[in-house]
Design a protein around this motif. Structure first.
Motif, mmCIF file in Angstrom:
data_model
loop_
_atom_site.group_PDB
_atom_site.id
_atom_site.type_symbol
_atom_site.label_atom_id
_atom_site.label_comp_id
_atom_site.label_asym_id
_atom_site.label_seq_id
_atom_site.Cartn_x
_atom_site.Cartn_y
_atom_site.Cartn_z
ATOM 1 N N VAL A 293 0.836 -1.202 0.000
ATOM 2 C CA VAL A 293 0.000 0.000 0.000
ATOM 3 C C VAL A 293 0.872 1.254 0.000
ATOM 4 O O VAL A 293 0.601 2.228 -0.703
ATOM 5 C CB VAL A 293 -0.954 0.012 1.212
ATOM 6 N N ALA A 294 1.962 1.218 0.776
ATOM 7 C CA ALA A 294 2.870 2.363 0.848
ATOM 8 C C ALA A 294 3.493 2.663 -0.505
ATOM 9 O O ALA A 294 3.585 3.828 -0.916
ATOM 10 C CB ALA A 294 3.957 2.094 1.889
ATOM 11 N N GLU A 295 3.904 1.635 -1.236
ATOM 12 C CA GLU A 295 4.510 1.901 -2.536
ATOM 13 C C GLU A 295 3.460 2.366 -3.546
ATOM 14 O O GLU A 295 3.777 3.164 -4.444
ATOM 15 C CB GLU A 295 5.280 0.681 -3.050
ATOM 16 N N LEU A 296 2.217 1.912 -3.417
ATOM 17 C CA LEU A 296 1.143 2.419 -4.273
ATOM 18 C C LEU A 296 0.921 3.905 -4.024
ATOM 19 O O LEU A 296 0.805 4.699 -4.968
ATOM 20 C CB LEU A 296 -0.148 1.635 -4.022
ATOM 21 N N ASN A 297 0.896 4.304 -2.736
ATOM 22 C CA ASN A 297 0.706 5.721 -2.417
ATOM 23 C C ASN A 297 1.850 6.573 -2.957
ATOM 24 O O ASN A 297 1.632 7.679 -3.471
ATOM 25 C CB ASN A 297 0.577 5.910 -0.905
ATOM 26 N N ARG A 298 3.059 6.083 -2.850
ATOM 27 C CA ARG A 298 4.209 6.825 -3.390
ATOM 28 C C ARG A 298 4.070 7.012 -4.897
ATOM 29 O O ARG A 298 4.353 8.085 -5.439
ATOM 30 C CB ARG A 298 5.517 6.097 -3.069
ATOM 31 N N ASP A 299 3.636 5.957 -5.587
ATOM 32 C CA ASP A 299 3.485 6.045 -7.034
ATOM 33 C C ASP A 299 2.370 7.008 -7.429
ATOM 34 O O ASP A 299 2.497 7.759 -8.408
ATOM 35 C CB ASP A 299 3.205 4.660 -7.616
#
Length: 431
Positions: free
Chosen positions: A176-182
């Motif tokens: 989820v964290a990497e999705l938000n960063r993207d």
């Protein structure tokens, strides 16, 4: 008149008549009666040679007293260098390999309950048909289509955690964290909307809204959730190197099918370092990299391994000996464990199209300022141990004992302590 008188008259008459014919002339005996003359000639040659040798010996100082330094009395060419005060750095040079930062295989993900229920145009997790495939050699970046299934695009997003589940509001995790960063990077969400960075592992309403915007942009069914198979996460841009053995346009896109293989477009230098140097290298250290053409480009240490591993048969792919005077502890060793150090290039374009190319990495392991320095070649090993330098000047030559400190291999200098003064000159080997 006696016979003797007649003989003298005949000889006189013969001389006045001219020389005798060669055919009747008696052969001249060898100079056995002149041994003294030949001896003086030989002796004269010896004297000349001896005089020349004596002159050469005097010119080179061969007959100087034994108290003179050896370098001052030898026949070898020498020069001088000045004693200085300056900063030195201790460096080690290691053979390394310049290649890409990673190689990946992208496969159709396994089915999940929610993705199987979604429409075929918005999910590649369910069985479908390949409707778009990239060209080999194509570079695909974040937010672009990686491949297509049943008319719907599968998006490339950046992250080290691969997609393994459907993502929806209320979920938490590294994916989820990497999705938000993207989503922030692509402009579909803002940092202010997502809140503190520590909370980006939560799939919030702001995340759902950003996913809505993304799906609208791609022409997908707007759900606010990210079904498994709608995006693939890779660490960075992907250079497509091939398609799966069973992958073809119009072919079946079943779970587990390898869609394509790819490599990173980011160059990275891999150093197999001797474990004894592990404590001297850390993340963010600045290094210099010597490329195969001799050019030098800066780099930064991005990862230092913590576990030593035994070398494999493919290690030290550079296959070249380290430059003289350098330690090259890791790459020169044919046995023994090493730790892996990764170095990124400050200017990736400097690598050009090199891949699996041998390079040399210069790592700074220490430094000293205001050091009394002389060239390394000025050091003279002394009988019984220790070192000295030969100081030369108006007063002649004399040896000064010194204690070496830090060596700067790149500059060819060494820190010394002893009875020396900056500005003095020391003898070094000549060319």
């Amino acid at each position: 008149m006696n016979q003797n008188t007649d003989a003298r008259e005949q000889r006189a008459a013969g001389q006045s008549a001219g020389p005798a014919a060669p055919a009747t002339a008696a052969p001249r005996p060898p100079d056995r009666d002149r041994p003294g003359r030949r001896g003086w000639v030989v002796a004269g040659v010896v004297v000349v040679v001896a005089a020349a040798g004596l002159g050469a010996a005097l010119a080179t100082g061969a007959f100087r007293g034994s108290g003179r330094p050896a370098s001052a009395s030898s026949g070898y060419a020498t020069g001088t260098a000045m004693v200085t005060r300056q900063s030195l750095t201790s460096q080690t040079q290691e053979n390394a390999t310049l290649g890409d930062a990673g190689t990946w295989s992208v496969a159709v993900p396994a089915n999940s309950s929610s993705s199987a229920a979604s429409s075929s145009s918005s999910s590649a997790a369910a069985s479908g048909t390949f409707t778009w495939l990239p060209q080999i050699g194509q570079v695909i970046r974040q937010g672009q289509q990686l491949y297509g299934v049943s008319g719907g695009p599968v998006l490339l997003l950046y992250g080290r955690v691969p997609a393994y589940r459907d993502l929806s509001e209320g979920m938490t995790g590294a994916d989820v964290a990497e999705l938000n960063r993207d989503l922030v990077k692509l402009g579909y969400a803002t940092r202010a909307a997502l809140g503190p960075r520590s909370g980006w592992e939560y799939y919030s309403a702001a995340t759902a809204y950003a996913v809505d915007l993304l799906q609208t942009k791609l022409g997908l069914t707007v759900t606010g959730t990210l079904p498994l198979g709608q995006a693939a996460f890779l660490p960075g841009p992907a250079l497509v190197t091939g398609l799966g053995t069973s992958t073809s346009l119009g072919g079946p896109a079943t779970s587990g099918t390898v869609v394509l293989t790819a490599t990173s477009v980011t160059p990275v230098v891999t150093v197999e370092l001797d474990p004894s140097l592990q404590s001297e290298v850390k993340d963010s250290d600045q290094v210099s990299i010597t490329l195969p053409d001799g050019s030098i480009t800066p780099g930064t240490v991005t990862q230092v391994g913590r576990v030593a591993t035994a070398p494999s048969s493919s290690s030290n792919s550079g296959g070249s000996a380290s430059p003289s005077g350098n330690s090259s502890n890791s790459s020169a060793s044919s046995s023994g464990a090493t730790i892996t150090v990764l170095v990124s290039l400050a200017h990736p374009k400097a690598a050009g199209k090199l891949n699996q190319a041998p390079v040399t990495v210069t790592i700074t392991t220490g430094g000293v300022s205001n050091a009394l320095t002389v060239p390394v070649d000025a050091l003279l090993a002394q009988p019984g141990g220790g070192y000295a330098v030969e100081v030369t000047g108006p007063g002649g030559h004399h040896l000064v004992r010194v204690t070496p400190g830090m060596f700067d291999d790149a500059a060819g200098l060494v820190q010394v302590s002893g009875n020396l003064t900056p500005g003095q000159h020391v003898v070094v080997p000549g060319i």
